[in-house]
Design an enzyme around this catalytic site. Structure first.
Site, PDB file in Angstrom:
ATOM      1  N   TYR A  22       0.821  -1.210   0.000  1.00 30.56           N
ATOM      2  CA  TYR A  22       0.000   0.000   0.000  1.00 30.56           C
ATOM      3  C   TYR A  22       0.859   1.265   0.000  1.00 30.56           C
ATOM      4  O   TYR A  22       0.580   2.232   0.700  1.00 30.56           O
ATOM      5  CB  TYR A  22      -0.980  -0.013   1.177  1.00 30.56           C
ATOM      6  CG  TYR A  22      -2.082  -1.026   0.976  1.00 30.56           C
ATOM      7  CD1 TYR A  22      -3.203  -0.719   0.216  1.00 30.56           C
ATOM      8  CD2 TYR A  22      -1.975  -2.307   1.500  1.00 30.56           C
ATOM      9  CE1 TYR A  22      -4.198  -1.653  -0.007  1.00 30.56           C
ATOM     10  CE2 TYR A  22      -2.966  -3.261   1.284  1.00 30.56           C
ATOM     11  CZ  TYR A  22      -4.078  -2.919   0.527  1.00 30.56           C
ATOM     12  OH  TYR A  22      -5.064  -3.848   0.303  1.00 30.56           O
ATOM     13  N   LYS A 284      -2.571 -15.731   9.487  1.00 30.65           N
ATOM     14  CA  LYS A 284      -1.878 -14.811  10.388  1.00 30.65           C
ATOM     15  C   LYS A 284      -1.188 -15.517  11.551  1.00 30.65           C
ATOM     16  O   LYS A 284      -0.053 -15.941  11.425  1.00 30.65           O
ATOM     17  CB  LYS A 284      -2.843 -13.722  10.868  1.00 30.65           C
ATOM     18  CG  LYS A 284      -3.209 -12.721   9.768  1.00 30.65           C
ATOM     19  CD  LYS A 284      -3.849 -11.494  10.313  1.00 30.65           C
ATOM     20  CE  LYS A 284      -4.233 -10.497   9.214  1.00 30.65           C
ATOM     21  NZ  LYS A 284      -3.081  -9.915   8.514  1.00 30.65           N
TER      22      LYS A 284
END
Length: 434
Positions: A22, A284
């Site tokens: 990002y 995760k």
């Protein structure tokens, strides 16, 4: 061994060649250069804002629940490296993958009996969607190919997961028009402890019923919507979804990539509602932040349905599926978690965050402060100045990663009380300056 590079040389090469998540290319702001990590501390290659190490308030995007350089996980990795680091999973199997699959079946909601080991959380969502679509095609109902979710969600950065992220103002708004068109309910009313809104429950039931003929599945993040806005909702809505999906013949998928393995105070967030999905995605914290690995679990009904189709196999096979190294570390990470009173540790962190973040509610520009399990969130009434907020946290000796209007923390479960207080102070400082 190559000649060591100075921090300055590394950062110059990073700016020239490395594309960060990002971020633009080249990056506008230099990232912090980490030289090593242990416990809950990131040691910087050179001091920043007078700090040469930072308490990690992010668990490396919510994955490093045991902290860094943990001897149990190190031993698991070293031991597996001495046997084999990888072998293809097509036509072969091995002990780490088998043990991990059995472990996941044992600790997850009872109807989930089958495990597909994928590369990353986003890929596990892709696999879940493919399972659901192929299930209905195998049953002769190819029209059932759309997904329903609620707004405010985030499920990953690959194609199908992007299609069920919030299409208006979400992280993947750019791709609307190119992505598959899914069905979006309103965002769930906020508040984990809030009484369920019957009008909203009726809205969910009506939408599922109206689109049942074309719906393959409903997919949601249970209890906590993560990167879509760090919002919490009542577990009662998960029960509404389960009942409506059963009534109308729609599969239910829970994305527990962020919430799995204790983060919300339950081992899996679905336990807060006492319901089980047909398909569940994990990632995760699965390996304790050591290696990339994810899993998609499903019921026997889903697996049998796919196996009865014209193509009686799940048509998916990542190269590194079932990677022995990652599977061995994941099994060790789960064993480590379950060998201790992890629930009490999460509750301790929750208490510390509630106390430490309470002063933020009185700061100018703060809309809300909320805490659930080992998750603390300060929401502003404006877009956060990410650079200023990050600098403020670093000055307090803490690493945070604010985004949108949110300054939040998800610390490792081993974070001590003093460090929880330090993280809380850093969140408050970031809220003041961000």
């Amino acid at each position: 061994m190559p000649e060591p590079l100075t921090p300055g040389e590394l950062l110059a090469l990073d700016r020239q060649h490395v594309w960060h998540p990002y971020g633009p290319m080249p990056g506008k702001a230099a990232p912090l250069l980490v030289g090593s990590a242990s416990g809950v501390r990131l040691r910087l290659a050179e001091p920043v804002e007078g700090q040469d190490e930072l308490v990690d308030g992010m668990s490396s995007w919510w994955s490093a629940v045991h902290g860094y350089n943990h001897p149990v996980l190190n031993d698991a990795a070293h031991g597996q490296l001495e046997r084999m680091s990888h072998v293809m999973f097509g036509g072969l199997t091995h002990e780490p993958a088998v043990r991990l699959a059995k472990r996941l079946v044992d600790i997850s909601p009872e109807p989930l009996q089958h495990v597909f080991l994928a590369d990353s959380g986003s890929v596990s969502v892709e696999v879940a969607v493919k399972m659901c679509l192929q299930y209905w095609r195998s049953l002769g109902k190819p029209r059932k190919q759309r997904l329903l979710t609620w707004r405010g969600g985030y499920h990953g950065d690959t194609w199908q997961p992007m299609s069920v992220c919030d299409p208006d103002g979400g992280m993947h708004e750019l791709w609307q028009g190119a992505l598959p068109r899914q069905i979006f309910a309103d965002a769930p009313p906020a508040g984990f402890d809030a009484a369920p809104d019957e009008a909203y429950a009726a809205h969910l039931r009506e939408l599922i019923g109206r689109h049942a003929e074309e719906l393959a599945a409903v997919i949601v993040e249970p209890v906590v919507q993560g990167a879509g806005g760090m919002s919490f909702h009542s577990p009662a809505y998960l029960r509404v979804l389960r009942e409506a999906c059963d009534e109308h013949g729609v599969l239910l998928v829970f994305d527990e990539i962020a919430t799995g393995f204790g983060r919300t105070g339950a081992l899996f967030a679905a336990e807060h509602a006492g319901v089980a999905p047909d398909v569940m995605c994990l990632g995760k914290a699965l390996t304790g932040g050591y290696l990339t690995l994810a899993a998609t679990l499903c019921t026997t009904a889903v697996a049998d349905g796919i196996s009865r189709g014209a193509l009686p196999v799940l048509a998916h096979g990542p190269t590194f599926m079932g990677n022995p190294l990652a599977a061995a570390v994941a099994d060790a990470s789960i064993s480590l978690l379950l060998s201790q009173d992890w629930g009490q540790e999460v509750k301790r962190i929750e208490t510390g965050l509630r106390n430490g973040l309470a002063p933020a509610a009185d700061l100018p520009g703060v809309r809300e402060v909320r805490v659930l399990g080992a998750i603390g969130v300060v929401q502003l009434d404006h877009e956060v100045d990410m650079a200023a907020a990050t600098r403020a946290a670093v000055r307090e000796g803490v690493w945070l990663r604010p985004f949108r209007d949110l300054i939040y923390t998800m610390p490792p479960y081993i974070t001590g009380d003093d460090d929880v207080a330090r993280i809380s102070a850093a969140v408050c400082a970031a809220a003041r300056e961000g």
